[in-house]
Design an enzyme around this catalytic site. Structure first.
Site, mmCIF file in Angstrom:
data_model
loop_
_atom_site.group_PDB
_atom_site.id
_atom_site.type_symbol
_atom_site.label_atom_id
_atom_site.label_comp_id
_atom_site.label_asym_id
_atom_site.label_seq_id
_atom_site.Cartn_x
_atom_site.Cartn_y
_atom_site.Cartn_z
ATOM 1 N N TYR A 76 0.838 -1.196 0.000
ATOM 2 C CA TYR A 76 0.000 0.000 0.000
ATOM 3 C C TYR A 76 0.875 1.249 0.000
ATOM 4 O O TYR A 76 0.638 2.213 0.711
ATOM 5 C CB TYR A 76 -0.944 -0.008 1.209
ATOM 6 C CG TYR A 76 -2.155 0.883 1.052
ATOM 7 C CD1 TYR A 76 -3.169 0.538 0.167
ATOM 8 C CD2 TYR A 76 -2.281 2.057 1.789
ATOM 9 C CE1 TYR A 76 -4.289 1.351 0.020
ATOM 10 C CE2 TYR A 76 -3.399 2.875 1.656
ATOM 11 C CZ TYR A 76 -4.396 2.518 0.766
ATOM 12 O OH TYR A 76 -5.507 3.320 0.615
ATOM 13 N N SER A 79 3.118 3.940 -2.797
ATOM 14 C CA SER A 79 2.731 4.920 -3.809
ATOM 15 C C SER A 79 1.750 4.339 -4.824
ATOM 16 O O SER A 79 0.679 4.892 -5.069
ATOM 17 C CB SER A 79 3.981 5.441 -4.531
ATOM 18 O OG SER A 79 3.628 6.294 -5.600
ATOM 19 N N ALA A 134 11.546 -6.977 -1.617
ATOM 20 C CA ALA A 134 10.741 -7.792 -0.693
ATOM 21 C C ALA A 134 9.860 -8.801 -1.421
ATOM 22 O O ALA A 134 9.309 -9.712 -0.796
ATOM 23 C CB ALA A 134 9.868 -6.880 0.172
ATOM 24 N N GLN A 135 9.733 -8.669 -2.725
ATOM 25 C CA GLN A 135 8.744 -9.453 -3.457
ATOM 26 C C GLN A 135 9.020 -10.952 -3.463
ATOM 27 O O GLN A 135 8.092 -11.761 -3.307
ATOM 28 C CB GLN A 135 8.630 -8.940 -4.896
ATOM 29 C CG GLN A 135 7.945 -7.604 -5.007
ATOM 30 C CD GLN A 135 7.747 -7.157 -6.439
ATOM 31 O OE1 GLN A 135 7.900 -7.939 -7.380
ATOM 32 N NE2 GLN A 135 7.409 -5.887 -6.617
ATOM 33 N N HIS A 144 6.087 -3.935 -11.952
ATOM 34 C CA HIS A 144 7.457 -3.844 -12.478
ATOM 35 C C HIS A 144 7.942 -5.274 -12.685
ATOM 36 O O HIS A 144 7.622 -6.169 -11.897
ATOM 37 C CB HIS A 144 8.341 -3.094 -11.487
ATOM 38 C CG HIS A 144 9.774 -2.937 -11.887
ATOM 39 N ND1 HIS A 144 10.166 -2.644 -13.182
ATOM 40 C CD2 HIS A 144 10.922 -3.037 -11.168
ATOM 41 C CE1 HIS A 144 11.491 -2.553 -13.226
ATOM 42 N NE2 HIS A 144 11.961 -2.794 -12.023
ATOM 43 N N GLU A 185 17.064 4.669 -14.727
ATOM 44 C CA GLU A 185 17.348 5.054 -13.345
ATOM 45 C C GLU A 185 18.847 5.210 -13.101
ATOM 46 O O GLU A 185 19.295 6.182 -12.486
ATOM 47 C CB GLU A 185 16.793 3.997 -12.390
ATOM 48 C CG GLU A 185 15.278 3.950 -12.312
ATOM 49 C CD GLU A 185 14.761 2.742 -11.560
ATOM 50 O OE1 GLU A 185 13.563 2.700 -11.264
ATOM 51 O OE2 GLU A 185 15.568 1.821 -11.260
ATOM 52 N N GLU A 210 23.293 27.179 -9.188
ATOM 53 C CA GLU A 210 23.543 26.998 -10.617
ATOM 54 C C GLU A 210 23.417 25.551 -11.080
ATOM 55 O O GLU A 210 22.969 25.304 -12.205
ATOM 56 C CB GLU A 210 24.935 27.541 -10.983
ATOM 57 C CG GLU A 210 25.086 29.039 -10.792
ATOM 58 C CD GLU A 210 24.069 29.834 -11.602
ATOM 59 O OE1 GLU A 210 23.648 29.368 -12.680
ATOM 60 O OE2 GLU A 210 23.676 30.926 -11.143
ATOM 61 N N SER A 263 17.929 31.402 -22.783
ATOM 62 C CA SER A 263 18.560 32.478 -23.555
ATOM 63 C C SER A 263 19.417 31.905 -24.678
ATOM 64 O O SER A 263 19.831 30.737 -24.641
ATOM 65 C CB SER A 263 19.441 33.332 -22.638
ATOM 66 O OG SER A 263 20.573 32.589 -22.205
#
EC number: 1.1.1.86
Length: 333
Positions: free
Chosen positions: A22, A24, A82-83, A105, A192, A224, A249
């Site tokens: 649970y 994103s 963890a999958q 994924h 990535e 910068e 510019s």
């Protein structure tokens, strides 16, 4: 490309979907599936802080094992690392012939860390945006483009099921692209590592170091090379590289054309190819697994090293002056 008319919502409406995780994506999928009339439950381990959030939304929550036993479509949205353990301990023992195992994924399936049984459909539905955007677009009657892929299709109905799922979370409103687990995984990891995270981070830090070592104030260097990066990326996001060059510019555009290839040259391209080869061969995933099995010690050491870079110290001080910048909890606590 597939759109709403190419997908049959009734297919997923006739299934029981268990969302594992649970975070994103997990919250966006769960809420949008529910709002599309799909039976959905969320699987979270006992003691998870997210359990209360799920219950507040009126969605039933249980352990991953019990949700996997109940569901006939299981969407795995837990962290990549963890999958495999969740699959082995909670999902695989509860899989039944005809079930579908979905992923957001493809890493674990593509690199063989998860090996589903042959009588289970294996597919992917991957929105190309963060979960909060997926959910917001859905609520607004719009959608975020999705990728779908079918890796294993014993029934011959995997693509239709994936499209139906994508429609239930708003993906077909924007457009769904068919791909493969291989292509999604390898391109995602390369983006990535070589550009979005690894490449950009090192470019920014190196630019900062060069300016500070040359005697310029670190505050000016920060503005910068880091702060203004968002302005440039936003322009590219809105209209591509051409839009960015049109908006800056003439001096910036001309200087970029001359100096960009001096920074990113043929040698950089060859090193990028080496990174891609490491991904394709599975070498990166071996390192990822070794880090996890070692208790994340390498990752923690790298985090500590990066957190101590002087650009982080300078940045924190300057962000204290920026009332318009949303501050992370770690900086405001």
């Amino acid at each position: 490309m597939f759109y709403d008319d190419d997908a049959d919502l009734s297919i997923i409406e006739g299934r029981k979907v268990g969302v594992i995780g649970y975070g994103s994506q997990g919250h966006a999928h769960s809420l949008s599936l529910r709002d599309s009339g799909v039976q959905v439950r969320v699987g979270l381990k006992e003691g998870s802080k997210s359990r209360a959030k799920v219950e507040e939304q009126g969605i039933e929550v249980d352990t991953p094992a019990k949700v996997a036993e109940w569901a006939d479509v299981i969407m795995v949205l837990a962290p990549d690392t963890a999958q495999a353990e969740i699959f082995a301990n909670d999902i695989e023992p509860n899989l039944k012939p005809g079930d579908a195992l979905f992923f957001g994924h493809g890493l674990n399936v593509h690199f063989g860390l998860i090996k589903p049984p042959a009588d289970v459909t294996v597919a992917m539905v991957a929105p190309k945006g963060p979960g909060h955007l997926v959910r917001r677009q859905f609520v607004d009657g719009k959608g975020v483009p999705c990728l779908i892929a079918v890796d294993q299709d014993p029934t011959g109905k995997g693509e239709a099921l994936a499209l139906s799922y994508a429609k239930a979370i708003g993906g077909t409103r924007a457009g769904v692209i068919k791909t493969t687990f291989k292509d999604e995984t390898e391109t995602d990891l390369f983006g990535e590592q070589a550009v979005l995270c690894g490449g950009t981070e090192e470019l920014v830090k190196t630019g900062f170091d060069v300016m500070v070592e040359a005697g310029y104030p670190p505050e000016m260097a920060y503005f910068e090379v880091l702060h203004e990066l968002k302005l440039i990326v936003d322009l590219m996001y809105e209209g591509g590289i051409a839009r960015m060059n049109y908006s800056v510019s003439d001096t910036a555009e001309f200087g970029g054309y001359l100096s960009g290839p001096r920074v990113i040259d043929a040698g950089t391209k060859e090193r990028m190819r080496a990174i891609l080869r490491d991904i394709q061969s599975g070498d990166f995933v071996k390192k990822l697994v070794a880090n996890v099995e070692g208790g994340n010690k390498q990752l923690e050491a790298l985090r500590k090293e990066n957190a101590e870079h002087s650009i982080e110290v300078t940045g924190k001080k300057l962000r204290d002056l920026m009332s318009w910048v949303d501050r992370p909890i770690t900086e405001t606590a």
